[in-house]
Design an enzyme around this catalytic site. Structure first.
Site, PDB file in Angstrom:
ATOM      1  N   THR A 187      20.692  26.265  33.896  1.00 34.94           N
ATOM      2  CA  THR A 187      20.208  26.447  32.529  1.00 34.94           C
ATOM      3  C   THR A 187      19.012  25.523  32.307  1.00 34.94           C
ATOM      4  O   THR A 187      18.766  24.592  33.067  1.00 34.94           O
ATOM      5  CB  THR A 187      21.305  26.127  31.507  1.00 34.94           C
ATOM      6  OG1 THR A 187      21.652  24.729  31.628  1.00 34.94           O
ATOM      7  CG2 THR A 187      22.550  26.964  31.758  1.00 34.94           C
ATOM      8  N   LYS A 445      21.425  24.030   7.043  1.00 35.80           N
ATOM      9  CA  LYS A 445      22.389  24.043   5.945  1.00 35.80           C
ATOM     10  C   LYS A 445      21.822  23.244   4.784  1.00 35.80           C
ATOM     11  O   LYS A 445      21.719  22.013   4.836  1.00 35.80           O
ATOM     12  CB  LYS A 445      23.735  23.467   6.381  1.00 35.80           C
ATOM     13  CG  LYS A 445      24.846  23.744   5.374  1.00 35.80           C
ATOM     14  CD  LYS A 445      26.220  23.420   5.949  1.00 35.80           C
ATOM     15  CE  LYS A 445      27.328  23.899   5.016  1.00 35.80           C
ATOM     16  NZ  LYS A 445      28.668  23.643   5.574  1.00 35.80           N
ATOM     17  N   TRP A 450      23.452  28.511   4.089  1.00 42.12           N
ATOM     18  CA  TRP A 450      22.794  28.604   5.391  1.00 42.12           C
ATOM     19  C   TRP A 450      21.436  29.294   5.288  1.00 42.12           C
ATOM     20  O   TRP A 450      21.280  30.294   4.587  1.00 42.12           O
ATOM     21  CB  TRP A 450      23.667  29.371   6.382  1.00 42.12           C
ATOM     22  CG  TRP A 450      24.939  28.658   6.744  1.00 42.12           C
ATOM     23  CD1 TRP A 450      26.192  28.958   6.325  1.00 42.12           C
ATOM     24  CD2 TRP A 450      25.069  27.517   7.595  1.00 42.12           C
ATOM     25  NE1 TRP A 450      27.106  28.083   6.852  1.00 42.12           N
ATOM     26  CE2 TRP A 450      26.430  27.184   7.652  1.00 42.12           C
ATOM     27  CE3 TRP A 450      24.163  26.744   8.315  1.00 42.12           C
ATOM     28  CZ2 TRP A 450      26.922  26.122   8.397  1.00 42.12           C
ATOM     29  CZ3 TRP A 450      24.642  25.678   9.062  1.00 42.12           C
ATOM     30  CH2 TRP A 450      26.006  25.379   9.096  1.00 42.12           C
TER      31      TRP A 450
END
Length: 550
Positions: A187, A445, A450
């Site tokens: 990754t 947030k 959100w």
């Protein structure tokens, strides 16, 4: 009752055997560092793969041993892609865009015995040489420069070695367990150290078959593919394997990935299909817009796959205006990597202005899961309905989805019932299309509500003056977090923060609007072209002291 079918292992050697015997006359073109072109046929390629495999065995390569590569997209890297796993080894591609410390870590963590490296990348290798010990360093000489006597010359190694006879055309290949490891990719390490994903022969072959389907990459003998996505990351989206499987003509672009070089390469090779991240296509689009006659010199059938991060609406519209077909796709290293493709179902295609708008909305989604890839959206109250509104974490499972990381790290990335937790916030509509709204870690947030950073970024990218945009959370004593935008303007264009916030005001509630816009020369990106939001969040925290952000 028992089935009466043969047990026939799905292996990379099987792809090689098929390609050599059926598609031996298909050309493979590679652009060299000096701008020249290397050309040969699949039959020549297969013969060299057999010689490389024999040479590696002569050096002592045993089943399960790792061979690292530090290379661009070209013929020699393609040879390693097949030679290493075809004799039981494990290919360990090193991402040359990572920090040297991470590159060395990956090679050590994978346990690579040998390294194959481009001569033009030797300066990078020298930076990690003291921190990782390879038994042999094999150098692919392309620019003609002399190399250290401690290195093994790639061409000399092939010339001196004996071909591994079981890999020669029509020899039938070597018997390998289809569940044996074939490659390991890491990754991009946006959170902590990079993590290794080990792919099996079976998972690669199944993945290659599925991404070749008409509603995916639509690979066939009639295509010329220039995979701009790097072969040093996540198996080049598995395109090298799928191309050899299907008889696609390959036009590998090498290290020259600037817009001008890509346009020239696409013209020279009459490329019909390519794939890359959005940031790469920005310059490509600008180049074609700056000289309209350039588009006419490219293949009229050119199709670009956009993945790696969300495709901005403005980019897809621009490609439509240039007469270039584009398709949005989604995936992860843990998915080998392709998990979804946003091809349109027939009844969702355009035809009228209203239907064209609806079709565009669907094309911008991450798309339909590939066959055998199962998806679900998990909320605090359980699995969400496919209603296009219920939002939660996207989770997946399937035959080419990782069940763990190498070494067993980050076990929390899988649920108790063994679904992969992607970390993406998404919903799925009644047609089955996935729409990712943000990364869990990138949601903002504010006052208990959100805000989607991705939605704001895509809208900003639609402004005529904006080249790229990123939105992150800045700490706020009253609201907990507030959005802050970072914007790179197009060359020769001017816009103020007020202009861009006004552009957003007609699309979003007032409390969604960024508190400020910071103009930057470049937006930091990871080695795979994704925006480095961790870096931007750190900058945003320091900017909080500015009066206009207080």
């Amino acid at each position: 009752m028992r089935h009466t079918m043969m047990h026939f292992p799905l292996t990379i050697g099987g792809i090689l055997t098929h390609a050599a015997s059926i598609h031996g006359g298909v050309e493979i073109a590679s652009r060299l560092p000096d701008g020249g072109t290397h050309r040969y046929r699949v039959a020549d390629f297969a013969a060299r793969v057999a010689r490389l495999a024999g040479a590696l065995r002569g050096l002592g390569l045993q089943p399960g041993d790792r061979v690292a590569t530090l290379m661009w997209n070209h013929y020699a890297h393609l040879e390693a892609y097949f030679a290493v796993p075809a004799v039981g080894g494990v290919l360990n591609t090193l991402n040359l865009r990572m920090a040297p410390d991470d590159i060395a870590y990956i090679a050590r963590d994978a346990g690579a015995r040998f390294l194959i490296v481009d001569d033009i990348l030797l300066p990078l290798f020298e930076r990690i040489r003291a921190s990782i010990e390879f038994e042999r360093v094999i150098v692919v000489a392309q620019d003609g420069a002399a190399t250290d006597d401690a290195y093994v010359d790639y061409e000399a190694l092939l010339a001196a070695g004996e071909p591994f006879e079981r890999l020669e055309p029509f020899a039938g290949g070597i018997d390998i367990d289809e569940n044996a490891p074939a490659s390991i990719c890491y990754t991009s390490g946006t959170t902590g150290r990079p993590k290794g994903v080990v792919y099996s022969h079976r998972s690669i072959v199944l993945h290659a078959l599925c991404i070749s389907l008409p509603d995916c990459f639509d690979l066939s003998m009639r295509q010329t593919l220039a995979p701009v996505v790097p072969m040093f990351h996540v198996n080049g989206w598995c395109l090298p394997f799928a191309a050899l499987l299907t008889g696609v003509r390959l036009a590998l672009p090498g290290p020259r990935l600037d817009a001008r070089s890509l346009v020239d390469w696409f013209e020279q090779e009459q490329v019909t299909l390519s794939a890359g991240v959005p940031s790469l296509w920005c310059g490509f689009i600008d180049m074609l817009r700056s000289a309209p006659d350039m588009r006419a010199r490219l293949s009229p059938a050119l199709h670009l796959i956009v993945a790696g991060s969300a495709c901005p609406e403005a980019m897809m519209v621009a490609l439509d205006e240039l007469g270039i077909r584009s398709t949005h796709a989604w995936g992860m290293t843990e998915l080998s990597p392709v998990g979804a493709f946003s091809s349109l179902k027939p009844h969702l295609a355009g035809g009228t202005a209203e239907r064209d708008d609806e079709a565009l909305r669907y094309r911008l989604k991450q798309g339909l899961p590939l066959p055998f890839v199962q998806t679900r959206v998990m909320t605090d109250s359980g699995v969400a309905q496919w209603d296009g509104a219920s939002v939660g974490e996207l989770q997946v499972r399937g035959p080419w989805v990782a069940a763990s990381y190498h070494g067993g790290v980050s076990a929390q990335s899988w649920t108790d019932d063994r679904w992969l937790r992607t970390g993406d916030v998404a919903h799925i509509d009644g047609e089955g299309y996935i729409q990712i709204t943000d990364r869990l870690k990138d949601l903002i947030k504010s006052g208990g509500e959100w805000i989607s950073s991705v939605a704001l970024e895509n809208a900003l990218a639609g402004h005529e003056c904006v080249q790229e945009a990123a939105v992150v959370a800045a700490p706020d004593p009253k609201w907990q977090e507030r959005p802050l935008a970072f914007v790179k303007l197009r060359d020769g264009r001017h816009a103020t923060g007020e202009d861009l916030i006004g552009h957003l005001a007609s699309r979003f509630p007032r409390w969604w609007l960024p508190d400020a816009v910071e103009f930057v020369d470049e937006i930091p990106k990871t080695s795979t072209g994704k925006i480095q939001k961790t870096v931007l969040r750190e900058i945003a925290a320091t900017l909080r002291a500015k009066p206009e952000l207080a």
